[in-house]
Design a protein around this motif. Sequence first.
Motif, short mmCIF file in Angstrom:
data_model
loop_
_atom_site.label_atom_id
_atom_site.label_comp_id
_atom_site.label_asym_id
_atom_site.label_seq_id
_atom_site.Cartn_x
_atom_site.Cartn_y
_atom_site.Cartn_z
N GLU A 36 7.79 -2.25 -10.54
CA GLU A 36 8.86 -1.31 -10.43
C GLU A 36 9.50 -1.62 -9.39
O GLU A 36 10.86 -1.50 -9.36
CB GLU A 36 8.54 0.23 -10.39
CG GLU A 36 9.87 0.84 -10.28
CD GLU A 36 9.31 2.35 -10.50
OE1 GLU A 36 8.24 2.74 -11.34
OE2 GLU A 36 10.19 3.26 -10.12
N LYS A 37 9.03 -2.05 -8.10
CA LYS A 37 9.68 -2.15 -6.96
C LYS A 37 10.76 -3.39 -7.02
O LYS A 37 11.78 -3.24 -6.63
CB LYS A 37 8.73 -2.55 -5.72
CG LYS A 37 9.35 -2.86 -4.38
CD LYS A 37 8.52 -3.19 -3.32
CE LYS A 37 9.37 -3.60 -2.06
NZ LYS A 37 8.47 -3.63 -0.75
N ALA B 194 7.85 -1.55 -19.45
CA ALA B 194 8.30 -2.83 -19.93
C ALA B 194 8.82 -2.84 -21.19
O ALA B 194 8.09 -2.17 -22.20
CB ALA B 194 7.42 -4.14 -19.66
N ARG B 195 9.75 -3.76 -21.62
CA ARG B 195 10.40 -3.60 -22.85
C ARG B 195 9.38 -4.48 -24.19
O ARG B 195 9.52 -4.11 -25.06
CB ARG B 195 11.72 -4.01 -23.16
CG ARG B 195 12.69 -3.22 -22.39
CD ARG B 195 14.05 -3.93 -21.99
NE ARG B 195 14.81 -4.40 -22.91
CZ ARG B 195 15.61 -3.36 -23.72
NH1 ARG B 195 15.60 -2.33 -23.43
NH2 ARG B 195 16.31 -3.79 -24.67
N TYR B 196 9.14 -5.65 -23.44
CA TYR B 196 8.35 -6.72 -24.41
C TYR B 196 7.12 -7.22 -23.44
O TYR B 196 7.14 -7.32 -22.39
CB TYR B 196 9.01 -7.61 -24.90
CG TYR B 196 10.40 -7.39 -25.45
CD1 TYR B 196 10.68 -7.36 -26.83
CD2 TYR B 196 11.47 -7.59 -24.56
CE1 TYR B 196 11.69 -6.99 -27.37
CE2 TYR B 196 12.95 -7.10 -25.20
CZ TYR B 196 13.10 -6.88 -26.59
OH TYR B 196 14.04 -6.65 -27.07
N ARG C 272 12.67 -0.15 -13.62
CA ARG C 272 12.33 0.38 -14.76
C ARG C 272 12.66 -0.06 -15.95
O ARG C 272 13.98 -0.47 -15.94
CB ARG C 272 12.39 2.19 -14.73
CG ARG C 272 11.72 2.59 -13.65
CD ARG C 272 11.91 4.15 -13.40
NE ARG C 272 11.27 5.05 -12.63
CZ ARG C 272 11.44 6.43 -12.21
NH1 ARG C 272 12.34 6.96 -12.99
NH2 ARG C 272 10.62 6.48 -11.22
N GLY C 273 11.85 -0.32 -16.94
CA GLY C 273 12.43 -0.95 -18.20
C GLY C 273 12.58 -2.02 -18.08
O GLY C 273 13.61 -2.54 -18.79
N ILE D 95 0.76 -1.32 0.06
CA ILE D 95 -0.02 -0.26 -0.14
C ILE D 95 0.73 1.43 0.14
O ILE D 95 0.50 2.09 -0.63
CB ILE D 95 -1.06 -0.06 1.26
CG1 ILE D 95 -1.76 -1.35 1.12
CG2 ILE D 95 -1.89 1.17 1.27
CD1 ILE D 95 -2.59 -1.35 -0.01
N ASP D 96 2.19 1.43 0.80
CA ASP D 96 2.75 2.48 0.76
C ASP D 96 3.42 2.82 -0.63
O ASP D 96 3.38 3.95 -1.06
CB ASP D 96 4.00 2.09 1.81
CG ASP D 96 3.51 2.22 3.11
OD1 ASP D 96 2.53 2.51 3.67
OD2 ASP D 96 4.13 1.82 4.13
N GLU D 97 3.88 1.86 -1.38
CA GLU D 97 4.37 1.84 -2.72
C GLU D 97 3.51 2.49 -3.73
O GLU D 97 3.66 3.44 -4.22
CB GLU D 97 4.93 0.58 -3.39
CG GLU D 97 6.22 0.34 -2.51
CD GLU D 97 6.11 -0.61 -1.50
OE1 GLU D 97 4.85 -0.49 -0.86
OE2 GLU D 97 7.00 -1.15 -0.86
#
Length: 451
Positions: free
Chosen positions: A213-214, A250-252, A218-219, A118-120
């Motif tokens: 992401e966590k 996300a790349r793919y 990223r990516g 929840i924090d994220e």
Amino acid sequence: MLKIYSTLHRGIVPFEPRDEGKVSMYVCGPTVQSEPHVGHGRSAVAFDVIRRYLAWSGYDVTFVRNITDIEDKIIAAAAEAGESVETLAREMGERFEDAFVGLGVLSPDFEPEATKHIDEIITLTEVLIDRGLAYTRDGDVYFSVRALESYGKLSGRNPDELRSGYRIEVDESKEDPLDFAVWKSAKPGEPWWESPWGPGRPGWHIECSAMAEKYLGRGFDIHGGGSDLLFPHHENEIAQSEGASGTTFARYWLHNGMVNLGGEKMAKSTGLVVDLAPILKSHGGRALRMLYLRAHYRSPIEFSDVLLVEATEALDRLDRFRQRATPGVPDEMALDRFREVMDNDFGTPQAMSLLFDLVRDGNRLLDEGGDGSAIAGAVETIVAVLGLDDASDPAAGEPALTDAEVDALVAERNQARSERRFDDADAIRDELDDQGVSLEDGPNGTRWLRK
RNA sequence: GGCGACGUGGCCGAGUGGUUAGGCGCGGGUCUGCAAAACCCGUUACACCGGUUCGAUUCCGGUCGUCGCCUCCA
């Protein structure tokens, strides 16, 4: 060179990971609201094979599969069952866990739950508001679809097309009917968490944005899920993540096809559902896995008892060879062919074809008294990558007869045969058959196999 | 209505501009006390109509049909 079909690219493209030698994967796991069905199993197996293959190919794979344990449907289901949301989510989560284990699906490296992040989620929501991509209304937070120019790039839709002619229940509090909830204020009796906008809970898509992401940054490389999640779920994940970060999420993007019953999608909403648990019990996880893998993961597949039986027969043929041959150093040419078909967007149907070609070649070799160990070795390797090995079937039950008992009966039967008391011999064979043991008389004596 | 996928032999299901996918089933054979298994042989298809091409199941256009998403969904 691995090539994969990416929904984002709308075609087969070369796979180039973010970090050399590593692959980061996020797959949308279940919303734990009801029993897992055959469709859930297909998705899990599809990405399990992709993961296993990537790892076998030499990549260091980090695999994340989330659990969405707070969402409208769960709240509704819990209310109906007279249970707390937490209890229902935990129960169903366990059912999914059991089913995945039964299918031989490897455990994820991380299995984050929405309610533990929840924090994220709140932090990410604040960023979206700061950037003008989300707005608050009476304790709710909505994502403003029109504020993000790239919205629709994954699903190939644009807001104008979506808007025209649609009978959406227009929620007056939204600025635009297409806007979707990032945070929902709590109604009486609903679970809630404290937030800058008052007590509430996350919207449906935000947990994946926050958790991916966590755990992967990223990516990251591969985002997977069922094709029915393409829109709006994945589109909205992208909107939130890229809107907040300003960079690639996300790349793919990989999407598995649906499982059909009588030509129509298996779905809870239509009642066209076959639960996983009874199938796993009656036919075993490997048979179902075989059924899944015979078709390409992106194609829709049909499910029926007949097809399950066919898959079981095919699996038996494979197993008979595996029990017959002693694996040695794998045949390199066979493995090269396996790489070739799998490098082409994970061509498991061609891999199956290859596998059965090897079985025939191996059987012939053995019939002729040759050395089948290299072929058997290749078969074992491929079978393991596809997750069709015995280690993947913890559901294999305890046999009714011990090996020693079977051996004794076989010896007794052969005694009868040598005395040409064939009726007695056949009676023993029938008895063993009833116990799930089949016999094969060959030039070198009698072999027996458990079915 | 918008976006997308697909129509392959008895069934499932790959793939390709010209050469046998594979599995299951079925028929015949080898082997066997019989069976099972295994192997061998056979069962040989690409919805329909045009077009491009020396040649199309494979490319292009159209027709018909099926399915998915557009609302929760693996």
